[in-house]
Structures are given as C-alpha cells and as structure tokens.
Scaffold this active site. Sequence first.
Site, PDB file in Angstrom:
ATOM      1  NE  ARG A 117      -3.776   2.090   2.593  1.00  0.00           N
ATOM      2  CZ  ARG A 117      -4.008   2.805   3.689  1.00  0.00           C
ATOM      3  NH1 ARG A 117      -3.335   2.547   4.803  1.00  0.00           N
ATOM      4  NH2 ARG A 117      -4.914   3.754   3.691  1.00  0.00           N
ATOM      5  CG  PHE A 122      -1.350   8.915   3.794  1.00  0.00           C
ATOM      6  CD1 PHE A 122      -1.080   9.349   5.088  1.00  0.00           C
ATOM      7  CD2 PHE A 122      -2.328   7.956   3.615  1.00  0.00           C
ATOM      8  CE1 PHE A 122      -1.766   8.842   6.187  1.00  0.00           C
ATOM      9  CE2 PHE A 122      -3.033   7.440   4.701  1.00  0.00           C
ATOM     10  CZ  PHE A 122      -2.748   7.884   5.988  1.00  0.00           C
ATOM     11  CD  GLN A 125      -0.531  -0.298   5.663  1.00  0.00           C
ATOM     12  OE1 GLN A 125      -1.024   0.827   5.566  1.00  0.00           O
ATOM     13  NE2 GLN A 125      -1.236  -1.338   6.048  1.00  0.00           N
ATOM     14  CG  ASN A 164      -4.218  -0.012  14.176  1.00  0.00           C
ATOM     15  OD1 ASN A 164      -5.163   0.456  13.558  1.00  0.00           O
ATOM     16  ND2 ASN A 164      -3.518   0.720  15.044  1.00  0.00           N
ATOM     17  CG  PHE A 175       1.958   3.472   8.564  1.00  0.00           C
ATOM     18  CD1 PHE A 175       2.219   4.838   8.683  1.00  0.00           C
ATOM     19  CD2 PHE A 175       1.125   2.887   9.509  1.00  0.00           C
ATOM     20  CE1 PHE A 175       1.666   5.592   9.713  1.00  0.00           C
ATOM     21  CE2 PHE A 175       0.569   3.630  10.545  1.00  0.00           C
ATOM     22  CZ  PHE A 175       0.844   4.985  10.644  1.00  0.00           C
ATOM     23  CG  LEU A 184      -2.878   8.748  10.996  1.00  0.00           C
ATOM     24  CD1 LEU A 184      -1.835   8.037  10.143  1.00  0.00           C
ATOM     25  CD2 LEU A 184      -4.222   8.047  10.877  1.00  0.00           C
ATOM     26  CG  HIS A 188      -1.881   4.038  13.501  1.00  0.00           C
ATOM     27  ND1 HIS A 188      -2.079   2.815  12.914  1.00  0.00           N
ATOM     28  CD2 HIS A 188      -2.863   4.856  13.034  1.00  0.00           C
ATOM     29  CE1 HIS A 188      -3.126   2.872  12.104  1.00  0.00           C
ATOM     30  NE2 HIS A 188      -3.616   4.108  12.164  1.00  0.00           N
TER      31      HIS A 188
END
Length: 229
Positions: A117, A122, A125, A164, A175, A184, A188
């Site tokens: 990903r 951003f 991952q 997660n 990530f 976030l 996380h």
Amino acid sequence: MHCILILLGLLLSAPTPTNTAAEKVAGGAALNDIVPMQKVKRPKLKEPYQFPEVTHKVYLDVVIQEEEPIRGRITIGLFGKTAPKATENFRSLCACDKGNGKISGKPLCYKGTKFHRIIPNFLVQGGDISYANGVGGESIYGGYFEDESFEVPLNKLYLVSSANKGPNTNGSQFFINTVKASWLDNKHVVFGMVLSGFDIVDEIEAVGTNEGSPKVDVIIESSGEIANS
C-alpha cells in the site's frame, strides 16, 4: 480702555484645566487611565518534542521493480524504552529469528514481502507476511498484540508505526509516513524512525497511487538487525 482691562482681568483669573486636550481621548478618559503601565508578557512557546532514545537499529534492503530496478537500504532506529513490545516484534521480523508463525505457518520474516500500500503524500505500508496484500499479517507473539504507548506524535516525517485494524490489533504490518500525520495520533503506536535511506522511501512513494495500489512491485529483498557500535 476700561473695557479692555476688565476683559484681561477675567481671562487671567479663569481656572486652569486639569487635563489638556492632548491628554483627552474618546469618552473623556485621560490617557493615563487606559494606557498599560507595564510591558505585556510574551506567551511561552511549547517546547519541541524530544524523540525517544534509539535502542536498536535494523535495516530493510528494498528493490523497486521498475524497468531499471532501483535498490537501496532503509535503516530504522527503534524506540525500545517507549514501545518495547512493538520494538521487539519489528526487530525480530527484520532479523527473521523466530521461525514460523503459530497462526499463518508463514516465516516470521520481512524478507521477500512487499510494500503493498503506497499513497503519495501520505505513507508507504508493508509487512503483510501472510498474503502480501494487506489482508494478513502476524506478530511474533501469535496473532495481534495490544497498543502499548501513544507517547510519540506523528508530527515528523519518516516515522515507523504499527498498522492496525482498530485498537489493539498490532501484527506485522507497519507504515512509514511521508507527511506529518497528526490526525493519526492516539490511533497508531509509533515505535521507530528512519535514520537513513530517506531517498529510497521517496522512491517507493513515487510509485504509489491515490488508491494505494503500487504501479510496480516493491519488495524487501533482505532485512536484518544492525549490531550496536
């Protein structure tokens, strides 16, 4: 002449004003009534966050499978005193020293896995050791493990965090954020930071899409722990 002397006498005997025109302000208040007599104190600035001590170092050797493959190493420092369980999980998955997973039966190892990903501006991952597509993953503890600390804020680029599926669902996926991601925070666990190989992270980011599916495969060819010097 007599009249003139009378007028002069009246002027000289008139009372002196207590406040001159220069001392008056709107509403008739004197300047001394509204001008602060002390210097306004400046507000104290918030101290910049001091990131935790790096207790372990690991590396990921990555290949971006472009027409002309791009290879490079990402070195990561881990915060073992702040997030000990997440640190040991990531360290071991890099070192590949725990055999196979109890649930998936797959090697508890990042070697050969993908960054599945990748979203420009951003994150990048990876770490799905089960299916390499974001569906799977397993920690060295078997399945998921709990969130242990939200102390480190995501206010800096190139931090390493547990990916997660909600609270207390940390596995092997992780990530690296490529922008500040304060939204976030408290969601996380941040357990490390990139120490070198920023250019490789940027190259990985460049083959991402808005949907997250990479344009080409990005594979971790090798991984391991770096002995403390």
